[in-house]
Motif scaffolding. Structure first.
Motif, short mmCIF file in Angstrom:
data_model
loop_
_atom_site.label_atom_id
_atom_site.label_comp_id
_atom_site.label_asym_id
_atom_site.label_seq_id
_atom_site.Cartn_x
_atom_site.Cartn_y
_atom_site.Cartn_z
N UNK A 1 0.91 -1.20 0.03
CA UNK A 1 -0.05 -0.15 0.04
C UNK A 1 0.75 1.39 -0.04
N UNK A 2 2.08 1.17 0.66
CA UNK A 2 2.93 2.32 0.71
C UNK A 2 3.46 2.90 -0.86
N UNK A 3 3.49 1.70 -1.64
CA UNK A 3 3.84 2.06 -3.04
C UNK A 3 2.82 2.66 -4.04
N UNK A 4 1.47 2.62 -3.71
CA UNK A 4 0.41 2.88 -4.34
C UNK A 4 -0.05 4.64 -4.40
N UNK A 5 -0.26 4.94 -5.44
CA UNK A 5 -0.84 6.23 -5.53
C UNK A 5 -1.91 6.05 -6.81
N UNK A 6 -3.23 6.23 -6.10
CA UNK A 6 -4.41 5.93 -6.94
C UNK A 6 -4.93 7.66 -7.69
N UNK A 7 -4.91 7.61 -8.77
CA UNK A 7 -5.18 8.72 -9.58
C UNK A 7 -6.67 8.87 -9.68
N UNK A 8 -7.33 9.94 -9.07
CA UNK A 8 -8.57 10.28 -9.25
C UNK A 8 -8.60 11.61 -9.22
N UNK A 9 -9.55 12.45 -10.07
CA UNK A 9 -9.78 13.76 -10.26
C UNK A 9 -10.70 14.17 -8.91
N UNK A 10 -11.08 13.47 -7.80
CA UNK A 10 -11.83 13.84 -6.81
C UNK A 10 -10.54 14.09 -5.46
#
Length: 247
Positions: free
Chosen positions: A134-143
């Motif tokens: 989870x520390x590696x994840x960046x979830x791209x979301x316009x919100x």
């Protein structure tokens, strides 16, 4: 100074295509290679990328929320992601996660895109939260309230595999929040501004977001990446007063 249109000029387009398509032979001044050999080299680069490339994951867990028409559009976008990736000098390591091979999206992809099963992409039924730390994840979301300032090889960037003609907000951000994942949005407001005319919508396709990430990875310049990836019809133009294009 006049505003720069988001639509690339002919020279800008040529520069973008050249950046993506130059092979090692062309850069070294050697004779142009055959199409067969170029295809072989692209395949090899994509194989190498699956070991050491920038990780970009398309989260396909929203299949049940989409209509048949939306699934067809998403299928096309996934094909465009793969096609674009093959043209880059340094391809990304692409994942299609939460991908149900018994579902309608997979069947549509196989039906409409020759060789889909053989794409140099990791296709898995696991969700991104189960694939990566989870520390590696960046979830791209316009919100997301967070701005994506940079792209790092140490991170994996998740793009929500969603085509939503009703423009329901917070679908991808709700998924990320539920899983406890860090989120970010592309720095559109930080590097672009509204021109004279346009839709001024910031809803981008999966392949457009992918290409923006890839262009930034190559240039380190958000303005160039965003103007290269966002359609002209949106009306956004480069903010020439912004000196923070490169982080």
């Amino acid at each position: 100074m006049t505003e720069q249109s988001v639509q690339l000029s002919k020279s800008d387009k040529e520069k973008k295509e050249g950046r993506k398509r130059k092979s090692g032979d062309e850069e070294s001044g050697h004779p142009r290679i055959s199409k067969k050999e170029a295809k072989k080299q692209r395949n090899e680069k994509c194989k190498e990328a699956m070991v050491s490339g920038q990780r970009i994951c398309i989260d396909l867990s929203f299949e049940d929320t989409m209509s048949e028409k939306e699934l067809r559009r998403l299928s096309l976008q996934l094909s465009r992601v793969y096609g674009a990736n093959r043209q880059y000098i340094e391809p990304a390591h692409i994942y299609f996660s939460s991908f149900n091979k018994d579902g309608p999206l997979y069947k549509e992809c196989v039906k409409k895109h020759d060789g889909f099963q053989n794409y140099k992409v990791e296709m898995t039924e696991k969700g991104p939260e189960n694939l990566f730390p989870k520390a590696d994840i960046v979830y791209l979301t316009p919100d997301s309230p967070n701005v994506l300032d940079s792209v790092s090889k140490d991170k994996v960037y998740i793009i929500g595999g969603l085509v939503d003609e009703t423009i329901n907000k917070n679908i991808t951000s709700a998924k990320a929040e539920k899983e406890g994942l860090k989120t970010a949005h592309l720095p559109i407001d930080e590097h672009l501004k509204k021109g004279l005319h346009g839709t001024f919508k910031k809803i981008l396709t999966v392949n457009q977001v992918f290409e923006i990430l890839m262009m930034f990875g190559e240039t380190g310049d958000w303005t160039e990446a965003l103007t290269g990836g966002i359609p002209k019809r949106t009306g956004f133009v480069a903010n020439t007063n912004n000196s923070r294009s490169k982080p």
